[in-house]
Design a protein around this motif. Sequence first.
Motif, PDB file in Angstrom:
ATOM      1  N   UNK A  55       0.838  -1.193   0.000  1.00 43.95           N
ATOM      2  CA  UNK A  55       0.000   0.000   0.000  1.00 43.95           C
ATOM      3  C   UNK A  55       0.875   1.247   0.000  1.00 43.95           C
ATOM      4  N   UNK A  56       0.737   2.050  -1.041  1.00 46.40           N
ATOM      5  CA  UNK A  56       1.402   3.355  -1.100  1.00 46.40           C
ATOM      6  C   UNK A  56       0.499   4.387  -0.417  1.00 46.40           C
ATOM      7  N   UNK A  57       1.113   5.503  -0.056  1.00 46.07           N
ATOM      8  CA  UNK A  57       0.382   6.540   0.688  1.00 46.07           C
ATOM      9  C   UNK A  57      -0.849   7.011  -0.082  1.00 46.07           C
ATOM     10  N   UNK A  58      -1.953   7.085   0.622  1.00 53.34           N
ATOM     11  CA  UNK A  58      -3.236   7.564   0.096  1.00 53.34           C
ATOM     12  C   UNK A  58      -3.747   6.733  -1.083  1.00 53.34           C
ATOM     13  N   UNK A  59      -3.292   5.499  -1.178  1.00 48.85           N
ATOM     14  CA  UNK A  59      -3.754   4.578  -2.217  1.00 48.85           C
ATOM     15  C   UNK A  59      -4.340   3.338  -1.554  1.00 48.85           C
ATOM     16  N   UNK A  60      -5.196   2.595  -2.263  1.00 46.49           N
ATOM     17  CA  UNK A  60      -5.707   1.346  -1.686  1.00 46.49           C
ATOM     18  C   UNK A  60      -4.652   0.254  -1.731  1.00 46.49           C
ATOM     19  N   UNK A  61      -4.817  -0.780  -0.925  1.00 39.02           N
ATOM     20  CA  UNK A  61      -3.871  -1.906  -0.962  1.00 39.02           C
ATOM     21  C   UNK A  61      -3.914  -2.611  -2.316  1.00 39.02           C
ATOM     22  N   UNK A  62      -2.747  -3.113  -2.724  1.00 35.86           N
ATOM     23  CA  UNK A  62      -2.644  -3.901  -3.959  1.00 35.86           C
ATOM     24  C   UNK A  62      -2.142  -5.297  -3.613  1.00 35.86           C
ATOM     25  N   UNK A  63      -2.852  -6.294  -4.083  1.00 32.03           N
ATOM     26  CA  UNK A  63      -2.467  -7.673  -3.794  1.00 32.03           C
ATOM     27  C   UNK A  63      -1.145  -8.008  -4.467  1.00 32.03           C
ATOM     28  N   UNK A  64      -0.263  -8.694  -3.692  1.00 36.07           N
ATOM     29  CA  UNK A  64       1.023  -9.152  -4.244  1.00 36.07           C
ATOM     30  C   UNK A  64       1.011 -10.675  -4.407  1.00 36.07           C
ATOM     31  N   UNK A  65       0.779 -11.377  -3.303  1.00 28.11           N
ATOM     32  CA  UNK A  65       0.855 -12.853  -3.282  1.00 28.11           C
ATOM     33  C   UNK A  65      -0.278 -13.414  -2.430  1.00 28.11           C
ATOM     34  N   UNK A  66      -0.695 -14.643  -2.789  1.00 27.86           N
ATOM     35  CA  UNK A  66      -1.628 -15.396  -1.965  1.00 27.86           C
ATOM     36  C   UNK A  66      -1.078 -16.808  -1.795  1.00 27.86           C
ATOM     37  N   UNK A  67      -1.096 -17.289  -0.562  1.00 19.91           N
ATOM     38  CA  UNK A  67      -0.782 -18.684  -0.276  1.00 19.91           C
ATOM     39  C   UNK A  67      -2.045 -19.373   0.217  1.00 19.91           C
ATOM     40  N   UNK A  68      -2.281 -20.572  -0.304  1.00 23.07           N
ATOM     41  CA  UNK A  68      -3.386 -21.393   0.150  1.00 23.07           C
ATOM     42  C   UNK A  68      -2.824 -22.750   0.532  1.00 23.07           C
ATOM     43  N   UNK A  69      -3.043 -23.128   1.774  1.00 20.51           N
ATOM     44  CA  UNK A  69      -2.481 -24.385   2.295  1.00 20.51           C
ATOM     45  C   UNK A  69      -0.985 -24.478   2.010  1.00 20.51           C
ATOM     46  N   UNK A  70      -0.305 -23.387   2.336  1.00 23.25           N
ATOM     47  CA  UNK A  70       1.144 -23.277   2.251  1.00 23.25           C
ATOM     48  C   UNK A  70       1.700 -23.365   0.827  1.00 23.25           C
ATOM     49  N   UNK A  71       0.830 -23.303  -0.154  1.00 22.35           N
ATOM     50  CA  UNK A  71       1.292 -23.305  -1.545  1.00 22.35           C
ATOM     51  C   UNK A  71       0.964 -21.955  -2.183  1.00 22.35           C
ATOM     52  N   UNK A  72       1.893 -21.458  -2.990  1.00 21.30           N
ATOM     53  CA  UNK A  72       1.673 -20.178  -3.655  1.00 21.30           C
ATOM     54  C   UNK A  72       0.532 -20.311  -4.658  1.00 21.30           C
ATOM     55  N   UNK A  73      -0.497 -19.530  -4.447  1.00 17.42           N
ATOM     56  CA  UNK A  73      -1.692 -19.610  -5.273  1.00 17.42           C
ATOM     57  C   UNK A  73      -1.753 -18.474  -6.297  1.00 17.42           C
ATOM     58  N   UNK A  74      -1.336 -17.306  -5.892  1.00  8.83           N
ATOM     59  CA  UNK A  74      -1.377 -16.141  -6.774  1.00  8.83           C
ATOM     60  C   UNK A  74      -0.087 -15.351  -6.633  1.00  8.83           C
ATOM     61  N   UNK A  75       0.496 -14.977  -7.729  1.00  4.66           N
ATOM     62  CA  UNK A  75       1.603 -14.029  -7.794  1.00  4.66           C
ATOM     63  C   UNK A  75       1.165 -12.972  -8.794  1.00  4.66           C
ATOM     64  N   UNK A  76       0.908 -11.755  -8.303  1.00  6.57           N
ATOM     65  CA  UNK A  76       0.390 -10.701  -9.162  1.00  6.57           C
ATOM     66  C   UNK A  76       1.512 -10.012  -9.945  1.00  6.57           C
ATOM     67  N   UNK A  77       2.304 -10.834 -10.636  1.00  9.04           N
ATOM     68  CA  UNK A  77       3.394 -10.286 -11.469  1.00  9.04           C
ATOM     69  C   UNK A  77       4.314  -9.377 -10.670  1.00  9.04           C
ATOM     70  N   UNK A  78       4.654  -9.841  -9.482  1.00  7.71           N
ATOM     71  CA  UNK A  78       5.511  -9.055  -8.600  1.00  7.71           C
ATOM     72  C   UNK A  78       6.978  -9.278  -9.000  1.00  7.71           C
ATOM     73  N   UNK A  79       7.787  -8.209  -9.004  1.00 12.02           N
ATOM     74  CA  UNK A  79       9.216  -8.372  -9.361  1.00 12.02           C
ATOM     75  C   UNK A  79       9.905  -9.386  -8.461  1.00 12.02           C
ATOM     76  N   UNK A  80      10.899 -10.062  -8.994  1.00 15.84           N
ATOM     77  CA  UNK A  80      11.572 -11.151  -8.279  1.00 15.84           C
ATOM     78  C   UNK A  80      12.388 -10.668  -7.088  1.00 15.84           C
ATOM     79  N   UNK A  81      12.572  -9.366  -6.946  1.00 19.60           N
ATOM     80  CA  UNK A  81      13.272  -8.862  -5.754  1.00 19.60           C
ATOM     81  C   UNK A  81      12.408  -9.055  -4.494  1.00 19.60           C
TER      82      UNK A  81
END
Lengths: 118, 113
Positions: A37-63
């Motif tokens: 979340x940047x200042x005065x902006x809504x949160x943006x989803x980065x990653x989701x884990x479901x049952x300890x497995x990566x379910x969603x990666x919203x094209x987040x940089x590898x850093x």
Amino acid sequence: DTEVTQTPKHLVMGMTNKKSLKCEQHMGHRAMYWYKQKAKKPPELMFVYSYEKLSINESVPSRFSPECPNSSLLNLHLHALQPEDSALYLCASSHPGLAGGPGLETQYFGPGTRLLVL
Amino acid sequence: KQEVTQIPAALSVPEGENLVLNCSFTDSAIYNLQWFRQDPGKGLTSLLLIQSSQREQTSGRLNASLDKSSGRSTLYIAASQPGDSATYLCAVRRTSGTYKYIFGTGTRLKVLA
């Protein structure tokens, strides 16, 4: 206990540093999330884990490298970040639904880690 | 692409007033909608969650309604108090197959004592 905890509360790091953010919950939730979340902006989803497995990666940089070592813990490993990565990083958790998909219940958010990259 | 808009962006009211916050979304094929509260520099606190099959939810002085066909939700706060001052965010989940919530831009509320 309906609490999601995050450590550290604040973090200042240089662009060559490696650091990690930690998130923990003991509500038995099996879905965990990282938001940025940047200042005065809504949160943006980065990653989701479901049952300890990566379910969603919203094209987040590898850093940014997430890790879910067990059902209660979620980490975000940071390496070679840029100043524009400075933001509030929020962790959340919820019950997943049937077959590991999204459930009906609400997301519980932690207080966040305020990150400043110099 | 789902877009979520909240109007007004900021609101200042005297204590005791009843008020309505608005949330509009462009795609009516939503799974559910949540209203959150965020205090400055803090995490989000869920206030109310409305499933797509529901019309409204109530919790204390808060009432949230959902009209999927018109792409709108409202959050009604009765008898506002200074402690209600915060940013209020609505978020919609598009379908049952995704975890992703699309957040609105928020309404910053200030209740004056």
